[in-house]
Design an enzyme around this catalytic site. Structure first.
Site, PDB file in Angstrom:
ATOM      1  N   HIS A  48      -3.945  69.303  50.598  1.00  0.00           N
ATOM      2  CA  HIS A  48      -3.589  69.289  48.960  1.00  0.00           C
ATOM      3  C   HIS A  48      -3.757  68.073  48.567  1.00  0.00           C
ATOM      4  O   HIS A  48      -4.404  67.448  47.469  1.00  0.00           O
ATOM      5  CB  HIS A  48      -2.024  69.518  48.800  1.00  0.00           C
ATOM      6  N   ASP A  85      -7.271  76.329  48.563  1.00  0.00           N
ATOM      7  CA  ASP A  85      -6.243  75.166  48.632  1.00  0.00           C
ATOM      8  C   ASP A  85      -5.785  75.436  47.126  1.00  0.00           C
ATOM      9  O   ASP A  85      -6.167  75.012  46.239  1.00  0.00           O
ATOM     10  CB  ASP A  85      -6.875  73.643  48.624  1.00  0.00           C
ATOM     11  N   HIS A  86      -4.491  76.121  47.156  1.00  0.00           N
ATOM     12  CA  HIS A  86      -4.077  76.526  45.887  1.00  0.00           C
ATOM     13  C   HIS A  86      -3.814  75.373  44.899  1.00  0.00           C
ATOM     14  O   HIS A  86      -3.732  75.593  43.621  1.00  0.00           O
ATOM     15  CB  HIS A  86      -2.805  77.595  45.976  1.00  0.00           C
TER      16      HIS A  86
END
Ligand code: NAP
Length: 494
Positions: free
Chosen positions: A246, A183-184
């Site tokens: 996110h 999950d950047h």
């Protein structure tokens, strides 16, 4: 004695082979390969480092390098240094193979055969439908070594059942400690800073709870529309594309209890507890606590843009949401009664991401009531700039005793001269080093989907369409009402 600043001497990575499935794709060219170049330039590459890009196209290595150079030049704000680029490109190779053809993996095996003992990363930057096939074929070709890791890009499923299917299939080949679910957002510098703020300072911990915090807002706003990914987006929507991963991850980092250490499982255990404590939104709650919207034509940054239904690849009657605002409750001693408002959407007024913590009003004001303008607020901004702002009330200069809000602002770009790491730089470094802290564990994903699925089920059972909002606004009016009925307003709408 002053402690030595070790931040300027980053440790080199261990020897590695990184196999990039989807090496000609958008994510690889725009984010992953530029991030690897920057890690190379930072001096982190070891003596034996190889990046082997994989896709079906039968282009020659030289043509592939030209393609990567061209895209990296476009996507790196500081551009490329010709000498360093040439040196970096020597680590880069290309193999044309179809991931669904087991026999093709012999080509990859031949490339990797000479260094079986070093860290081996398989980054699957492909459609998730290929994850199972790739893992099975890697195992069949005997490429899954004890030092191997697999990196999975989102979307990890469309719901709990499909996510579980991916997890089971990948889990049949790779043990959980070798699976890195990206999950950047967790790789963003500002998220690291939130951890530093919360657990490096004794100052905030006593304030971080019900009774002192009135409510929390988490917003991720995008100005872009669906661009060329209309078909993908229409099957996904904002709830599954943004909230499930996110926004819930940001909520976890904000709300979790202090972990006993920064060991990956210590942190992930605490995040899991937050997800488990989220009060389920059953059908009747969804109508009153969740707002979904869809943009219509408008203007973003002064330029006219079409509505969602006019975008390429979108069915004219699509009911996919491009905006979600919701009110979540965490049933725990720390957070009982503190609402968490989450909001995300496309074609919004600003490209921004922030967590805003609103503290309680003073219990009794000794000043004129008109002076108590706003309660204290802590804003952790992830983009466009990485900053932390604490709003306090101070005396207005002059003879009379009047108050006004002033900001104590820490702008990381101004404060720290070292160039900041892009999220993918950090995450790729962590994968190669074997640090799982910033990656989602299987049970986190499962619990997040369990919370999200009933919201979508309620929508599917309802005849109501998403509420229209004008592109370039902050979403439908119902989103303001959602928070307004509790006596609050969205940050930026104050
Ligand atoms: P993309 O541009 O469509 O690229 C897909 C890549 O996979 C291409 O290199 C394609 O090359 C390769 N590929 C497809 N089928 C293959 C096969 N059978 N064998 C070998 N290679 C194959 O997709 P993307 O935008 O880079 O996204 C990749 C993944 O990351 C997706 O799951 C996406 O949802 C996720 N993601 C993307 C972004 C983003 O910003 N782009 C952000 C977050 C997550 P060939 O067609 O030449 O084989």
């Amino acid at each position: 004695m002053a402690s030595r600043d070790r931040s300027k001497t980053p440790t080199q990575l261990p020897d590695f082979d990184l196999v990039l499935f989807g090496g000609t794709g958008d994510l690889a060219l725009r984010k992953l390969l530029p991030a690897l170049y920057r890690r190379y330039v930072a001096g982190l590459f070891p003596t034996h480092a190889r990046i082997i890009s994989v896709a079906r196209s039968s282009i020659q290595r030289d043509d592939y390098l030209t393609q990567v150079e061209h895209s990296s030049r476009n996507f790196l704000p500081q551009g490329l240094d010709a000498t360093r680029w040439r040196a970096f490109s020597r680590t880069l190779d290309y193999v044309g193979l179809d991931a669904t053809h087991p026999a093709d993996y012999a080509k990859l095996a031949a490339k990797l055969a000479d260094r079986p003992a070093q860290v081996r990363v398989f980054f699957l930057s492909t459609a998730p439908a290929l994850f199972e096939t790739i893992c099975r074929n890697l195992a069949a070709a005997d490429l899954v070594t004890p030092g191997a890791r697999v990196v999975l890009e989102k979307p990890l499923g469309q719901d709990r059942v499909s996510a579980e299917h991916i997890n089971q299939n990948v889990g049949a080949i790779f043990p959980e400690r070798q699976i890195y679910r990206i999950d950047h957002y967790l790789g963003k510098e500002a998220v690291q800073n939130l951890l530093a703020l919360r657990f490096g300072n004794a100052l905030f911990e006593p304030l971080w709870r019900r009774g002192l915090i009135s409510h929390v807002q988490i917003t991720v706003g995008e100005q872009i529309g669906v661009e060329s990914r209309g078909a993908f987006y229409d099957h996904t929507g904002a709830l599954r594309d943004m909230v499930q991963n996110h926004l819930l991850q940001l909520l976890c980092i904000m709300a979790m209890e202090p972990p006993v250490s920064n060991h990956p499982d210590a942190v992930r255990d605490e995040k899991l507890k937050v997800l488990r404590a989220l009060r389920p939104l059953v059908a009747r709650d969804v109508a009153s606590n969740v707002v979904r919207g869809q943009y219509k034509a408008g203007a973003v940054n002064g330029l006219p843009v079409v509505g969602y239904l006019e975008e390429e690849g979108i069915p004219a009657d699509s009911a996919t949401e491009t905006f979600v605002a919701l009110k979540a409750q965490i049933d725990s001693w720390r957070w009982a009664g503190v609402p968490f408002y989450l909001r995300t959407g496309k074609r919004l007024a600003e490209q921004s991401a922030d967590i805003v913590i609103h503290f309680q009003d003073v219990p009794h004001s000794i000043f004129e009531s008109s002076d108590t303008v706003t309660a204290n607020r802590l804003v952790i901004s992830l983009q466009p700039r990485d900053s932390i702002t604490l709003t306090i009330l101070a005396k207005n200069p002059g003879e009379t005793m009047r108050l006004r809000p002033v900001d104590l602002r820490l702008d990381m770009a101004d404060t720290v001269r070292t160039p900041q790491l892009d999220a993918y730089e950090r995450l790729l470094t962590d994968v190669i080093k074997g640090n799982l802290t910033l990656f989602m564990r299987r049970d986190e994903l499962d619990v997040a989907w369990r919370w999200i699925d009933p919201i979508r089920d309620a929508w599917l059972q309802s005849d109501e369409r998403p509420k229209a909002y004008t592109a370039g606004s902050w979403g439908p009016a119902a989103a303001s009402s959602l928070i307004g009925r509790d006596g609050y307003a969205w940050h930026g709408e104050l």
